[in-house]
Design a protein around this motif. Structure first.
Motif, PDB file in Angstrom:
ATOM      1  N   TRP A  38      45.715  31.862  43.001  1.00 19.46           N
ATOM      2  CA  TRP A  38      46.191  32.338  44.302  1.00 19.46           C
ATOM      3  C   TRP A  38      47.230  31.394  44.890  1.00 19.46           C
ATOM      4  O   TRP A  38      47.279  30.208  44.539  1.00 19.46           O
ATOM      5  N   MET A  39      48.081  31.940  45.744  1.00 20.74           N
ATOM      6  CA  MET A  39      49.048  31.167  46.527  1.00 20.74           C
ATOM      7  C   MET A  39      49.062  31.806  47.917  1.00 20.74           C
ATOM      8  O   MET A  39      49.315  33.003  48.037  1.00 20.74           O
ATOM      9  N   TYR A  40      48.776  31.039  48.949  1.00 19.47           N
ATOM     10  CA  TYR A  40      48.640  31.659  50.280  1.00 19.47           C
ATOM     11  C   TYR A  40      49.963  31.762  51.022  1.00 19.47           C
ATOM     12  O   TYR A  40      50.101  32.540  51.970  1.00 19.47           O
ATOM     13  N   SER A  41      50.940  30.952  50.604  1.00 21.57           N
ATOM     14  CA  SER A  41      52.215  30.963  51.316  1.00 21.57           C
ATOM     15  C   SER A  41      53.315  30.590  50.341  1.00 21.57           C
ATOM     16  O   SER A  41      53.123  29.787  49.452  1.00 21.57           O
ATOM     17  N   GLU A  44      53.308  34.646  48.230  1.00 21.61           N
ATOM     18  CA  GLU A  44      51.863  34.871  48.359  1.00 21.61           C
ATOM     19  C   GLU A  44      51.332  35.931  47.401  1.00 21.61           C
ATOM     20  O   GLU A  44      51.844  37.052  47.345  1.00 21.61           O
ATOM     21  N   PHE A  45      50.275  35.562  46.681  1.00 21.74           N
ATOM     22  CA  PHE A  45      49.623  36.521  45.779  1.00 21.74           C
ATOM     23  C   PHE A  45      48.211  36.075  45.431  1.00 21.74           C
ATOM     24  O   PHE A  45      47.850  34.904  45.598  1.00 21.74           O
ATOM     25  N   VAL A  46      47.431  37.048  44.956  1.00 22.83           N
ATOM     26  CA  VAL A  46      46.123  36.775  44.366  1.00 22.83           C
ATOM     27  C   VAL A  46      46.128  37.398  42.984  1.00 22.83           C
ATOM     28  O   VAL A  46      46.641  38.508  42.792  1.00 22.83           O
ATOM     29  N   GLU A  47      45.591  36.679  42.023  1.00 22.85           N
ATOM     30  CA  GLU A  47      45.479  37.211  40.655  1.00 22.85           C
ATOM     31  C   GLU A  47      44.005  37.440  40.328  1.00 22.85           C
ATOM     32  O   GLU A  47      43.168  36.574  40.575  1.00 22.85           O
ATOM     33  N   PHE A  48      43.738  38.629  39.777  1.00 24.44           N
ATOM     34  CA  PHE A  48      42.407  38.959  39.279  1.00 24.44           C
ATOM     35  C   PHE A  48      42.519  39.179  37.765  1.00 24.44           C
ATOM     36  O   PHE A  48      43.460  39.825  37.301  1.00 24.44           O
ATOM     37  N   THR A  49      41.549  38.659  37.025  1.00 20.34           N
ATOM     38  CA  THR A  49      41.585  38.798  35.568  1.00 20.34           C
ATOM     39  C   THR A  49      40.272  39.354  35.053  1.00 20.34           C
ATOM     40  O   THR A  49      39.203  38.957  35.523  1.00 20.34           O
ATOM     41  N   LEU A  89      47.890  41.142  43.276  1.00 22.16           N
ATOM     42  CA  LEU A  89      48.044  41.694  44.624  1.00 22.16           C
ATOM     43  C   LEU A  89      48.995  40.751  45.356  1.00 22.16           C
ATOM     44  O   LEU A  89      48.695  39.560  45.508  1.00 22.16           O
ATOM     45  N   SER A  90      50.150  41.279  45.776  1.00 19.39           N
ATOM     46  CA  SER A  90      51.169  40.407  46.375  1.00 19.39           C
ATOM     47  C   SER A  90      51.560  40.862  47.771  1.00 19.39           C
ATOM     48  O   SER A  90      51.465  42.046  48.117  1.00 19.39           O
ATOM     49  N   GLY A 111      51.869  45.678  45.527  1.00 17.94           N
ATOM     50  CA  GLY A 111      52.629  44.903  46.499  1.00 17.94           C
ATOM     51  C   GLY A 111      52.373  45.367  47.920  1.00 17.94           C
ATOM     52  O   GLY A 111      51.630  46.318  48.163  1.00 17.94           O
ATOM     53  N   GLY A 112      53.035  44.677  48.853  1.00 18.10           N
ATOM     54  CA  GLY A 112      52.972  45.068  50.256  1.00 18.10           C
ATOM     55  C   GLY A 112      51.648  44.779  50.926  1.00 18.10           C
ATOM     56  O   GLY A 112      51.306  45.419  51.930  1.00 18.10           O
ATOM     57  N   ASN A 113      50.893  43.810  50.393  1.00 19.88           N
ATOM     58  CA  ASN A 113      49.615  43.471  51.019  1.00 19.88           C
ATOM     59  C   ASN A 113      49.850  42.881  52.410  1.00 19.88           C
ATOM     60  O   ASN A 113      50.616  41.925  52.569  1.00 19.88           O
ATOM     61  N   THR A 114      49.199  43.459  53.409  1.00 22.61           N
ATOM     62  CA  THR A 114      49.344  42.960  54.785  1.00 22.61           C
ATOM     63  C   THR A 114      48.087  42.250  55.282  1.00 22.61           C
ATOM     64  O   THR A 114      48.041  41.777  56.417  1.00 22.61           O
ATOM     65  N   VAL A 115      47.050  42.206  54.451  1.00 23.76           N
ATOM     66  CA  VAL A 115      45.858  41.411  54.794  1.00 23.76           C
ATOM     67  C   VAL A 115      46.084  40.043  54.171  1.00 23.76           C
ATOM     68  O   VAL A 115      45.620  39.742  53.073  1.00 23.76           O
ATOM     69  N   ASN A 116      46.851  39.245  54.908  1.00 23.54           N
ATOM     70  CA  ASN A 116      47.420  38.045  54.296  1.00 23.54           C
ATOM     71  C   ASN A 116      46.523  36.817  54.400  1.00 23.54           C
ATOM     72  O   ASN A 116      45.610  36.751  55.209  1.00 23.54           O
TER      73      ASN A 116
END
Ligand SMILES: [Ca+2]
Ligand SMILES: [Ca+2]
Ligand SMILES: [Ca+2]
Length: 222
Positions: A38-41, A44-49, A89-90, A111-116
């Protein structure tokens, strides 16, 4: 006395029997989705594997941050996730995120995740019944571990599903996680989670990198 000893031995033998029959099942029966990066800023993204060995349908699955509400962000668009496949999820549009990281169309990106995510936040993954599948509570300030601003961090194979952000490793370009730099110059490896054997061999190196990064970050501002 004699009966007591017999009972204890029987229970112990039964226990081993149950363990022996459950272990192979647990290891091979299903897909297993885990938060892996993950990277919060920055980017920003979360990776699921899917770290299991069966394909997994994410239809009906969802993500939320520290509000912990199933259904907050739907992950249906990931569809079926193959064993070893990583999905993203980015915050950015999917196309922009792909461009920033030079990802091909084979990497699924919502993309376009707004629950940041913020500096101290939480990543929650829920299955189609709303049951929590994985959680990562992180804060470099109160929990420890890397600050994922302008760099991602990775969950080591040994800590998958264990909610131990303090043991995550910051990405460094060219590291054991196959990290590269985004177009903004931020290190990360979205879309790939390297096999356990390769990572395990380099854990010691990663820990040294992390220790060095911590020493070099003393006094950083918010
Ligand atoms: Ca953010
Ligand atoms: Ca948040
Ligand atoms: Ca990754």
């Amino acid at each position: 006395m004699q009966r007591g000893i017999f009972a204890a031995r029987t229970v112990r033998a039964l226990g081993f029997g149950v363990l022996a029959s459950l272990t192979p099942l647990a290891a091979s029966a299903v897909g297993t989705m885990r938060i892996t990066e993950w990277m919060y800023s920055g980017d920003e993204f979360v990776e699921f594997t899917n770290v299991g060995d069966q394909a997994m349908s994410l239809v009906g699955w969802s993500y939320d941050d520290d509000s912990r509400t199933p259904g907050s962000v739907l992950l249906d668009a990931f569809g079926s996730v193959d064993p070893g496949e990583s999905v993203i999820l980015s915050e950015a549009d999917a196309a922009d995120f792909r461009t920033a990281w030079s990802l091909g169309s084979q990497v699924s990106v919502i993309g376009g995740n707004t629950v940041n995510l913020g500096r101290s936040d939480e990543i929650n993954l829920f299955d189609s019944s709303g049951t929590l599948v994985d959680r990562l509570t992180y804060s470099d300030q109160s929990i420890g571990g890397p600050r994922t601003q302008n760099q991602s961090a990775n969950i080591l194979p040994a800590n998958l599903g264990a909610n131990r952000a303090d043991l995550a490793l910051a990405s460094v370009s060219g590291d054991a996680f196959a990290s590269v730099l985004s177009s903004s110059g931020y290190p990360g490896n979205p879309g790939v989670y390297v096999p356990e054997s390769e990572t395990a061999a380099l854990v010691a190196v990663g820990i040294l990198v992390l220790a060095g990064a911590r020493r070099g970050r003393v006094g950083s501002a918010a």
